[in-house]
Enzyme design. Sequence first.
Site, short mmCIF file in Angstrom:
data_model
loop_
_atom_site.label_atom_id
_atom_site.label_comp_id
_atom_site.label_asym_id
_atom_site.label_seq_id
_atom_site.Cartn_x
_atom_site.Cartn_y
_atom_site.Cartn_z
N CYS A 162 0.72 -1.29 0.00
CA CYS A 162 -0.06 -0.22 0.11
C CYS A 162 0.74 1.26 0.14
O CYS A 162 0.16 2.23 -0.05
CB CYS A 162 -0.96 -0.15 1.31
SG CYS A 162 -1.49 -1.58 1.47
N CYS A 189 -12.66 -0.08 8.69
CA CYS A 189 -11.98 -0.58 7.61
C CYS A 189 -12.18 0.24 6.36
O CYS A 189 -13.25 0.71 5.99
CB CYS A 189 -12.29 -2.05 7.33
SG CYS A 189 -12.39 -3.38 8.65
N ILE A 226 -12.81 -1.01 -0.83
CA ILE A 226 -12.20 -1.61 -1.92
C ILE A 226 -12.37 -0.41 -3.13
O ILE A 226 -13.41 0.13 -3.14
CB ILE A 226 -12.72 -2.95 -2.48
CG1 ILE A 226 -12.53 -3.86 -1.46
CG2 ILE A 226 -12.19 -3.18 -3.67
CD1 ILE A 226 -13.17 -4.96 -1.61
N LYS A 239 -10.02 5.71 4.95
CA LYS A 239 -11.35 4.96 5.42
C LYS A 239 -12.42 5.88 4.80
O LYS A 239 -13.36 4.92 3.95
CB LYS A 239 -11.56 5.40 6.88
CG LYS A 239 -13.33 5.33 7.33
CD LYS A 239 -13.55 3.82 7.29
CE LYS A 239 -14.76 3.66 7.51
NZ LYS A 239 -15.69 3.95 6.47
N HIS A 290 -9.18 3.79 -0.86
CA HIS A 290 -7.96 3.11 -0.87
C HIS A 290 -7.44 2.23 -1.99
O HIS A 290 -7.37 1.21 -1.95
CB HIS A 290 -7.63 2.56 0.54
CG HIS A 290 -6.47 2.01 0.50
ND1 HIS A 290 -5.20 2.44 0.23
CD2 HIS A 290 -5.89 0.89 1.40
CE1 HIS A 290 -3.96 1.67 0.53
NE2 HIS A 290 -4.51 0.76 1.32
#
Lengths: 421, 138
Positions: free
Chosen positions: A94, A242, A245, A363, A367
């Site tokens: 990442c 989390c 996607i 968040k 991402h």
Amino acid sequence: MQKEKKLGRGVAIVGAGMSRFGMFPDKDSKDLFAEAYQEMVASIDKGFDPKDIEAIWIGNFSNDFFIHQAHWGPIISDLLGLAPRPATRTEGACASSTLAFRDATMAIASGLYDVVLVGGVEEMSKRTTEEVTEGLALATFPYEGRAGFTFPGVFGALATAYFAKYGAGREHLMNITIKSHENAPLNPKAQFNKTIADLMAAKKAKAEREGKPVPDWRDEKEALWDPKFNPPVAWPMHLFDCCPISDGASCMLLVAEDIARSFTDEPVYVAGIGQGSGRGLHAAPSLTSFEANKHAAAEAYGMSGYKPQDIQFAEVHDCFSIAELIHIEDLGFFEAGEGYKAVAEGATRREGSMPINTSGGLKCKGHPVGATGVAQLYEVWKQLRGEAGERQIPGRELHVGAAQNLGGTGGTCTFTILERR
Amino acid sequence: MEERPFGDISYEEFLREKKLMGSRCKECGELYVPPRHFCFKCHSDKMQWEQVSGKGELAAFTCIFVAPPYMARRGYGRNNPYCTGVVKLEEGPRVVARIEGVDASKPETINVGMVLQADFIQEGEGEEATTTLVFKPI
Ligand SMILES: [Zn+2]
């Protein structure tokens, strides 16, 4: 002792762009990168000739896995009409595109190049959630995967260690989620544009319409405690801890400091940049800190001459809520074990003493892993130039901002300090 | 004398033999589980195998409700979560392993600091059949 790291010559950002982040079934990586590049070109105040770009560095974690296509350097140079210039893909999970940014910075600082394009791209949404989870788990340490750890699982474990050591709990992580959801609606590029309160109101309205029992949450935290609203993923990490996607791309034009003002009157300079590596849960010196962070921060602070208290705001890698908490302590913005208290007091909100993730963070902004590092730097660039629109940090003149990027489960960390002069 | 190379293949082989093995540096005495080829402390490559007791305490854990594909195939997931964690062995090193004998659907009942003992379980079918290192509360 490690010798202090200095750049051979100064490096400046003179243009920046990012695509919208989100899930785009009808856009591919090239479309997304083109979108970022067009904004970057338009952002270069005095204009530039693309032919002046001498080399390209592109961060991409795993389009190999997500869309079965690797080798993104030449695909991007071809897209932009820049072949046969050298184009290199960097991979640091990442943190892939901050590695691109750092390698390009070093290439310019060495005197090899004067004008370099850096960026990142990732196209994840064409896979199912289970497949993406499997793809991301490629970036854990091998022992972790075999023990049944997922990505959120590793961060869930770090959270339990943090809770046990410092007496914090899920309610403290919720403050981070609520804050990210307050910032994101002010960011037109963000994947999510609803506050937690908005989402609660929508659920209540839906229940009413369908004649179902209407949830009686009185505030955001009551909703976040409700497993129907916020189901567990890898306890104590729940859905709202989390990042999503995402698909997206980001890019920047980096140039040698001495020519920066021929592109813009408002260059943003690289004051310090550092990178570190880490060892995984079994061997990490601490379960409440990332050693790679500390190494990266020491390099960047040393290079810049700045101290943590000189940094006015930062983007940090909140792939999971607990990560934001660990980073703001590792980077020295708050003492170890004190971060969750400062967050509870509002220090990291836009109007707080140390705004964190004004973009909405991973968040809520999204991402697309390979694009994230340069997208974080994009937010710092926007804030430093006073161009962040509604989410501009209020009431202060900004000179120094930073971005921290994390790869995998802490295997790679970078810290980049940018300044306006 | 155990002569296997100090890598992950040997580590896994030992686990299948129901032994939790690490490597100890012959130069400085540091113990590593899983084993390392090189000493992290003194960079020596002179290692020897050592079996550890398998006794330790829970340093961190998570209960997984969204399972990776290979765990989903074994029936784990939203309605049947599992616990995995980081265990600090009494000899010092930490290992990552599944935690069995706890109720993963009630994470509040699982505590950092719990005393645990290593065990080995057989799971998976056909080509996925394997011996898995787990830890259980004593
Ligand atoms: Zn040694």
